[in-house]
Design an enzyme around this catalytic site. Structure first.
Site, PDB file in Angstrom:
ATOM      1  N   CYS A   8     -15.724 -70.441  -7.978  1.00  0.00           N
ATOM      2  CA  CYS A   8     -15.072 -69.182  -7.595  1.00  0.00           C
ATOM      3  C   CYS A   8     -14.273 -68.596  -8.770  1.00  0.00           C
ATOM      4  CB  CYS A   8     -14.169 -69.417  -6.383  1.00  0.00           C
ATOM      5  SG  CYS A   8     -13.890 -67.908  -5.437  1.00  0.00           S
ATOM      6  N   ASP A 128     -10.184 -74.198   3.931  1.00  0.00           N
ATOM      7  CA  ASP A 128      -9.454 -74.042   2.664  1.00  0.00           C
ATOM      8  C   ASP A 128      -7.971 -74.291   2.920  1.00  0.00           C
ATOM      9  OD1 ASP A 128      -8.897 -73.437  -0.005  1.00  0.00           O
ATOM     10  OD2 ASP A 128      -9.259 -71.280   0.191  1.00  0.00           O
TER      11      ASP A 128
END
Ligand SMILES: O=C(O)c1ccccc1NCC(=O)[C@H](O)[C@H](O)COP(=O)(O)O
Length: 208
Positions: A8, A128
């Site tokens: 990411c 997450d």
């Protein structure tokens, strides 16, 4: 089982190519203005084109208006959208009408969101940490009874701990940013390569 690896916080063509050459299956482009890794749709589009269609391009958003998400995703030519924040199920379904969605959930919301999205084929859960991009690992052992089949895992993952996380939870994909950087928004090539390799190795121990 094939485990997907997402890198990411890509902010340049250079880092997109680096991650793709390291073997990443997906690149994340963060369009949330609060991020230290904010990238423009134009740069994300160029970066996506530079790696070709076999690498997924994921547009990452945090509590942004629906029209902004859809316009940005189109301008950047992403192949999937990752949604963080407090969002209604209607909002998530509206995005899922256009793109495969990664719906990001925090540990506290995992059970509810798993029930909500069970059977929705266009929406995949990603677990997450409460602070996205914060580099803080989750308590994988505590989450083991709740972690749904097919979900993705993020939160403080890096070359040194991704194998332990995968052994504990057997996620369908892993995602990271903080521990793969030389500085915010700039990849550390060695860390990216080591992360992809460690995830690939750990995936070999999944039951067939
Ligand atoms: O990373 C950011 O700056 C960010 C900001 C706002 C929304 C999402 C953000 N990142 C999303 C990601 O997919 C990260 O890879 C994920 O949260 C894991 O981050 P880390 O714990 O640093 O590996």
């Amino acid at each position: 089982m094939t485990v997907q690896v997402k890198v990411c916080g890509t902010t340049s063509v250079h880092d997109a190519v680096l991650s793709a050459e390291a073997g990443a299956d997906a690149l994340g482009f963060i369009f949330a203005p609060v991020s230290k890794r904010l990238v423009s749709p134009q740069v994300a589009r160029a970066a996506g084109l530079s790696v070709g269609p076999s690498v997924a391009r994921v547009g990452v958003f945090l509590d942004q208006p629906l029209d902004e998400v859809l316009r940005t995703a189109e301008a950047a030519r992403v192949s999937a959208v990752q949604l963080h924040g407090r969002l209604s199920s209607l909002y998530v379904m509206a995005v899922a009408a256009y793109y495969p969605v990664l719906r990001v959930v925090r540990p506290a919301d995992l059970a509810t969101e798993t029930d909500m999205w069970h059977g929705h084929r266009g929406v995949t859960l990603m677990l997450d940490a409460p602070e996205p991009g914060g580099g803080i690992p989750l308590d994988w052992d505590a989450l083991r009874p709740l972690f749904p089949d097919g979900a993705w895992l993020a939160g403080g993952l890096g070359p040194g701990n991704v194998a332990a996380a995968m052994t504990a939870l057997r996620p369908a994909a892993v995602d990271a940013v903080s521990r793969l950087e030389a500085s915010p928004g700039v990849k550390d090539p060695e860390a990216v390569r080591a992360f992809v390799q460690a995830a690939r190795l750990a995936a070999r121990s999944y039951p067939q």
